[in-house]
Design a protein around this motif. Structure first.
Motif, PDB file in Angstrom:
ATOM      1  N   LEU A 174      38.322   1.391 -36.810  1.00  0.00           N
ATOM      2  CA  LEU A 174      38.930   2.107 -36.738  1.00  0.00           C
ATOM      3  C   LEU A 174      39.679   2.186 -34.577  1.00  0.00           C
ATOM      4  O   LEU A 174      40.983   2.807 -34.685  1.00  0.00           O
ATOM      5  N   LEU A 175      39.358   1.061 -34.849  1.00  0.00           N
ATOM      6  CA  LEU A 175      39.640   0.343 -33.318  1.00  0.00           C
ATOM      7  C   LEU A 175      41.252  -0.172 -33.685  1.00  0.00           C
ATOM      8  O   LEU A 175      41.612  -0.243 -32.944  1.00  0.00           O
ATOM      9  N   ARG A 176      41.692  -1.402 -35.136  1.00  0.00           N
ATOM     10  CA  ARG A 176      42.172  -1.543 -35.225  1.00  0.00           C
ATOM     11  C   ARG A 176      43.959  -0.457 -35.052  1.00  0.00           C
ATOM     12  O   ARG A 176      44.791  -0.275 -34.737  1.00  0.00           O
ATOM     13  N   PHE A 177      43.094   0.794 -36.116  1.00  0.00           N
ATOM     14  CA  PHE A 177      44.313   2.047 -35.818  1.00  0.00           C
ATOM     15  C   PHE A 177      44.896   2.721 -34.361  1.00  0.00           C
ATOM     16  O   PHE A 177      45.703   2.756 -34.106  1.00  0.00           O
ATOM     17  N   ILE A 178      43.608   2.643 -33.683  1.00  0.00           N
ATOM     18  CA  ILE A 178      43.900   2.566 -32.029  1.00  0.00           C
ATOM     19  C   ILE A 178      44.197   2.134 -31.679  1.00  0.00           C
ATOM     20  O   ILE A 178      45.623   2.417 -31.105  1.00  0.00           O
ATOM     21  N   GLU A 179      44.325   0.567 -31.423  1.00  0.00           N
ATOM     22  CA  GLU A 179      44.911  -0.069 -31.022  1.00  0.00           C
ATOM     23  C   GLU A 179      46.579  -0.122 -31.463  1.00  0.00           C
ATOM     24  O   GLU A 179      47.512  -0.956 -30.531  1.00  0.00           O
ATOM     25  N   SER A 180      46.892   0.075 -32.608  1.00  0.00           N
ATOM     26  CA  SER A 180      47.898   0.025 -33.648  1.00  0.00           C
ATOM     27  C   SER A 180      48.987   1.077 -32.579  1.00  0.00           C
ATOM     28  O   SER A 180      48.689   2.000 -32.013  1.00  0.00           O
TER      29      SER A 180
END
Ligand SMILES: Cc1cc2nc3c(=O)[nH]c(=O)nc-3n(C[C@H](O)[C@H](O)[C@H](O)COP(=O)(O)O)c2cc1C
Length: 180
Positions: A174-180
């Motif tokens: 989820l954090l990867r998607f938030i950061e991208s």
């Protein structure tokens, strides 16, 4: 720090899935991964859907608050118990209330059940509904079977090591998607 809201939708007496929401909240906070908050639909006590919030003339304070919290979140985790192979009514009710709040919002899924199959069917309708609303549906759900034995009433996992490993993979994705 990213803001993550965890939607806990069951309003059933003796509900078990709220334990998973408490567990995830504690996991995120203890590991300092995000600023987490549980949105408990039992507290919001929404009436049955009659109109989208955006089209309501005098929306309730609860609906406005729910909308704001989803809007302000960088990411959402939805704990999704399976009832008769699909979404529970309280969850669909709350999802339908909002529109633009979901748009481009990264949403991760935690399908759960008290059976052996961990809500394997609910994920189909839930992902599709969020996709229709143009949310960013994060792959790699955290499936939790046999809820009653998986957590105690305070959301402490019976097998902490295994549950933490699965939760870590869900939250980091989820954090990867938030950061991208
Ligand atoms: C109306 C109803 C339908 C259910 N249907 C399913 C189902 O299709 N698949 C499943 O694995 N569990 C099913 N269950 C069992 C739920 O997974 C279990 O009750 C779980 O604890 C639900 O979450 P909750 O306790 O937070 O409400 C059903 C339970 C209810 C009350």
């Amino acid at each position: 720090m990213p803001r993550i809201v965890i939607i806990s939708p069951s309003i059933r007496n003796g509900r078990l899935s709220h334990r998973a929401a408490i567990y995830l909240f504690n996991f995120i906070r203890e590991n300092n991964l995000a600023d987490a908050e549980i949105l408990d639909l039992l507290d919001y006590n929404f009436p049955l859907f009659h109109e989208r919030l955006v089209n309501q003339e005098s929306p309730s304070a609860a609906a406005v608050e729910f909308s704001q919290k989803v809007r302000d979140a960088d990411g959402v985790i939805i704990v999704a118990p399976e009832y008769n192979g699909g979404l529970i009514a309280s969850l669909k009710n709350a999802i339908d209330l909002l529109t633009g709040e979901w748009r481009h919002k990264p949403v991760a899924f935690v399908p759960v059940s008290d059976g052996n199959f961990a809500g394997s069917q609910v994920i189909i309708s839930l992902q599709f509904t969020l996709w229709k609303l143009r949310a960013v549906t994060v792959p790699g759900p955290l499936r939790i079977a046999n809820l009653e034995s998986a957590f105690d009433q305070n959301g402490v996992a019976a097998d902490r090591e295994a549950m933490n490993k699965k939760a870590s993979s869900l939250v980091r994705e989820l954090l990867r998607f938030i950061e991208s």
